[in-house]
Design an enzyme around this catalytic site. Structure first.
Site, PDB file in Angstrom:
ATOM      1  N   GLU A 273       0.826  -1.215   0.000  1.00 11.96           N
ATOM      2  CA  GLU A 273       0.000   0.000   0.000  1.00 11.96           C
ATOM      3  C   GLU A 273       0.859   1.263   0.000  1.00 11.96           C
ATOM      4  O   GLU A 273       0.603   2.215   0.732  1.00 11.96           O
ATOM      5  CB  GLU A 273      -0.964  -0.018   1.188  1.00 11.96           C
ATOM      6  CG  GLU A 273      -1.909  -1.216   1.142  1.00 11.96           C
ATOM      7  CD  GLU A 273      -2.968  -1.242   2.230  1.00 11.96           C
ATOM      8  OE1 GLU A 273      -2.746  -0.652   3.295  1.00 11.96           O
ATOM      9  OE2 GLU A 273      -4.032  -1.852   1.991  1.00 11.96           O
ATOM     10  N   ASP A 352      -8.543  -9.023   4.101  1.00 11.86           N
ATOM     11  CA  ASP A 352      -8.266  -7.913   5.002  1.00 11.86           C
ATOM     12  C   ASP A 352      -9.300  -7.811   6.117  1.00 11.86           C
ATOM     13  O   ASP A 352     -10.082  -6.855   6.147  1.00 11.86           O
ATOM     14  CB  ASP A 352      -8.238  -6.602   4.188  1.00 11.86           C
ATOM     15  CG  ASP A 352      -7.588  -5.469   4.960  1.00 11.86           C
ATOM     16  OD1 ASP A 352      -7.003  -5.745   6.007  1.00 11.86           O
ATOM     17  OD2 ASP A 352      -7.677  -4.319   4.506  1.00 11.86           O
ATOM     18  N   GLU A 380     -12.450  -2.327  12.209  1.00 11.07           N
ATOM     19  CA  GLU A 380     -12.499  -1.596  10.937  1.00 11.07           C
ATOM     20  C   GLU A 380     -13.663  -2.057  10.060  1.00 11.07           C
ATOM     21  O   GLU A 380     -14.419  -1.239   9.539  1.00 11.07           O
ATOM     22  CB  GLU A 380     -11.171  -1.783  10.192  1.00 11.07           C
ATOM     23  CG  GLU A 380     -11.164  -1.129   8.823  1.00 11.07           C
ATOM     24  CD  GLU A 380      -9.814  -1.260   8.115  1.00 11.07           C
ATOM     25  OE1 GLU A 380      -8.875  -1.815   8.690  1.00 11.07           O
ATOM     26  OE2 GLU A 380      -9.720  -0.777   6.964  1.00 11.07           O
TER      27      GLU A 380
HETATM   28  C1  GCV Z   1      -2.362   0.424   8.393  1.00 11.39           C
HETATM   29  C2  GCV Z   1      -6.028  -2.151   5.642  1.00 11.39           C
HETATM   30  C3  GCV Z   1      -6.416  -0.870   6.320  1.00 11.39           C
HETATM   31  C4  GCV Z   1      -5.246   0.103   6.358  1.00 11.39           C
HETATM   32  C5  GCV Z   1      -4.067  -0.589   7.047  1.00 11.39           C
HETATM   33  C6  GCV Z   1      -3.726  -1.844   6.242  1.00 11.39           C
HETATM   34  C7  GCV Z   1      -2.600  -2.643   6.868  1.00 11.39           C
HETATM   35  O1  GCV Z   1      -5.833  -1.940   4.274  1.00 11.39           O
HETATM   36  O2  GCV Z   1      -7.529  -0.310   5.682  1.00 11.39           O
HETATM   37  O3  GCV Z   1      -5.664   1.231   7.089  1.00 11.39           O
HETATM   38  O4  GCV Z   1      -2.957   0.258   7.123  1.00 11.39           O
HETATM   39  O5  GCV Z   1      -4.861  -2.677   6.208  1.00 11.39           O
HETATM   40  O6  GCV Z   1      -2.893  -3.637   7.499  1.00 11.39           O
HETATM   41  O7  GCV Z   1      -1.449  -2.279   6.693  1.00 11.39           O
END
Ligand code: GCV
Length: 656
Positions: A273, A352, A380
């Site tokens: 990411e 996720d 989340e």
């Molecule tokens: C910290 C998901 C979340 C992100 C998070 C990522 C990760 O994509 O939406 O906010 O980033 O996981 O675990 O690194």
């Protein structure tokens, strides 16, 4: 507990049984002092007495002491517990063990002092039981102070710096020790500029936090950026095979240990990411991880290298790329190449943290690598602490899942169990007071992965509401026990996942990610829905499992209902093992989910007067939002699929 802060699962009365007795404490050391402080404070409150190292003033009701017997059996964290001849005894070889033994007695309450019990040995199944905080040092313009945080600001950071007053952090450490957690990473894995400098000139701030947590046996870890040699060190490269880069990490790490001698190590999100990583230099992830492992190993530290590596710039038209495959495809070829000081940290599911995913096939496919399994306590994708969703049953399913070699995940996770924390500076710690149960349950499952989640919930109820009547206990069970399945019912169906609003991930948006680069699709059309991940006709993901799972997941006939749409694209008329068609299942579960939230809200309302008013009011307020949210989910999902499929609800209910 600092004033105005909820005592959570260390309600003062939970220490009554200990605090009203005569206790002898033997041994010395910082954690023994913590034990003494705990008992002394409980005695002050409840009229008991605590004595240090006396031999002539007995008998004692409770004897807590360090011993020399059985270090190979007990380790630093284990203890023996016995109740014989009117004395309850806890013996440990290390201060941590004694602290955990004390909290064992607290959990048992009066029962710790009744009857005869010959010595029992207790020790954690997993050596590392860790929380990752996705806390930003400076408020991030999009993600705020805590990324995916739903409980206010950070406990550690404020206005771009470590908080001056760390009393709350100390209280947090105490709560965590009481459920067995022994490590915390204090900053976001997405390392922004301010966080990056914690590694170097701002390490003193981390040292202050470590100082506040140490009395409760908690080691501090830090998330670092793979590009630190460039961004902080001014080098022209972060290539893991470059000698100058290796030297830079060695020296930076030496300074970290100078400031924090018991520092736990680094957490790294690389090539994920948008975070930098070894791919930029044509190097593998084991080469990247081993660079940092070499730096921390001389000091006994560990690198937690995250396996959350996938293409987040995917073309939705490209049906061959499957995000679910990514972690396995990247990491399994590297099995055996990671250094002893590197732990590969794997999310429990291949996507996720959705409400329902299969267990990641990576777990169990890397026998020559130390794996840690990562869970998400922060909600989340499970209601963001506005909805009740107790995740104990889901985590327990994950931890008991056995892959090919027959070991359950809870044993394969030799590198530990890690979770993304759900706390903030909210007076209730977790925003939703009932979300405290998730944090407590995580800690206890990390200690004993095969524990019965319902029994862990009993413990949490006993410690949080020590004087709970049977009606209150039953009410709490009733609103929490099935809350995960209720949440699953009114959100994305049958394992297909996502369907959330992009960005913040709260609330429904069926096509929110359907044409996005994040690789999170459901492929609903007028005929059917789901992702074909079979080997025969799909992405081949099902083939990443060993027997028997590969075979079971491969065919819609044998795939478990709850994961059907994760593995298969099926017509709306496909008949599930439950006997219902997929479309009718969607309608029914969404109506049921809303009804169940309404019932839980009523149960909670009936508990008024049995729960302190502030807590009761906070939960009641959140139930209003949960009910509103559940209705929104129901109506959007049902309307969407009615419009797509044209198949009416067999029960003729109103669909918008
Ligand atoms: C910290 C998901 C979340 C992100 C998070 C990522 C990760 O994509 O939406 O906010 O980033 O996981 O675990 O690194």
């Amino acid at each position: 507990m600092p004033e105005g802060v909820d005592p959570a699962w260390l309600a003062p009365a939970a220490l009554r049984a200990v605090g009203s007795r005569r206790t002898l404490i033997r041994g010395s050391g910082p954690l023994v002092e913590t034990v003494h402080g705990e008992v002394a404070e409980a005695c002050r409150r409840f009229g008991g007495r605590v004595v240090r190292d006396a031999s002539d003033d007995g008998p004692y009701d409770l004897a807590l002491g360090l011993g020399t017997e059985g270090p190979e059996l007990l380790g630093e964290e284990g203890f023996t517990f016995a109740c014989e001849g009117g004395t309850t005894t806890v013996t440990a070889c290390g201060g941590r063990g004694l602290l955990y033994g004390l909290f064992h007695v607290v959990r048992l309450g009066e029962a710790a002092f009744s009857g005869e019990r010959s010595p029992q040995t207790h020790r954690p199944a997993l050596a590392l039981r860790m929380l990752d905080h996705w806390d930003n040092v400076a408020v991030h313009p999009v993600m705020g102070q805590v990324e995916r945080g739903y409980a206010g600001g950070s406990l550690f950071w404020e206005d771009g710096r470590a908080r001056g007053d760390l009393e709350r952090v100390r209280a947090y450490g105490r709560l965590l020790a009481a459920c067995g957690i022994n490590a915390i990473s204090v900053n976001n894995v997405n390392v922004h500029a301010a966080e990056a400098r914690l590694l170097t000139d701002r390490i003193g701030e981390v040292a202050d936090i470590a100082y506040a947590l140490r009395p409760y046996g908690i080691r501090t870890h830090l998330s670092v950026s793979f590009a630190a040699p460039i961004t902080l060190g001014g080098l022209s490269t972060a290539d893991p095979l470059d000698e100058v880069v290796r030297g830079w990490w060695a020296e930076a790490t030496r300074r970290v240990y100078e400031a924090i001698p018991d520092f736990g190590g680094y957490v790294v999100k690389a090539d994920s990411e948008g975070q930098p990583g070894p791919f930029a230099y044509g190097r593998s992830h084991s080469e990247g991880a081993n660079l940092l492992a070499a730096a921390v190993e001389p000091f006994g530290g560990t690198v937690h290298w995250r396996a959350f590596v996938y293409d987040h710039r995917q073309d939705w038209r490209d049906r061959a790329t499957d995000r679910a495959r990514a972690a396995y495809d990247h990491f399994v070829p590297l099995d055996g190449e990671f250094a002893a000081g590197a732990v590969l940290q794997v999310k429990h599911g291949p996507m996720d943290f959705q409400v329902r995913e299969p267990v990641s096939p990576l777990i169990g496919a890397m026998p020559r690598t130390r794996l840690a399994v990562e869970l998400q306590v922060t909600q989340e994708y499970t209601g963001q602490q506005r909805h009740v969703c107790w995740l104990g049953p889901m985590w327990s399913e994950v931890l008991r899942f056995r892959q090919e070699r027959g070991l359950p995940v809870g044993e394969v996770a030799r590198g530990g169990l890690v979770a993304v924390s759900n706390v903030g500076d909210d007076p209730f710690w977790t925003g939703h007071p009932l979300a405290q149960a998730n944090l407590y349950t995580f800690g206890r499952l990390a200690w004993q992965p095969d524990a019965e989640p319902g029994e862990v919930l009993d413990e949490w109820i006993g410690l949080t509401y020590p004087e709970a009547s049977e009606r209150l206990s039953a009410g709490l069970h009733s609103v929490l026990d099935g809350s995960w399945r209720t949440y699953e019912k009114y959100t994305a169906p049958l394992g297909v996942g996502f369907m959330v609003q992009p960005g913040h991930h709260y609330g429904p948006s069926v096509d929110g990610y359907e044409y996005s680069p994040w690789g999170t699709y459901h492929f609903a059309d007028r005929d059917g829905i789901g992702v074909d991940r079979s080997v025969a006709s799909g992405t081949g993901f099902a083939g990443q499992y060993g027997a028997p799972w590969a075979g079971l997941y491969e065919s819609p006939d044998t795939c478990p209902d709850e994961l059907l749409l994760f593995f298969h694209h099926v017509p709306y008329g496909h008949v599930l093992k439950s006997g219902k068609t997929v479309i009718q299942h969607i309608y029914d579960t969404h109506f049921e989910g809303v009804e169940e939230v309404g019932q839980a809200r009523s149960v909670w309302a009936s508990l008024a007067g049995l729960v302190d008013p502030a807590r009761h009011a906070r939960v009641s307020e959140r139930y209003e939002e949960q009910l509103r949210g559940a209705r929104e989910w129901r109506d959007q999902i049902n309307s969407y699929f009615l419009r797509k499929s044209g198949v009416p609800d067999s029960r003729g209910r109103r669909i918008h």
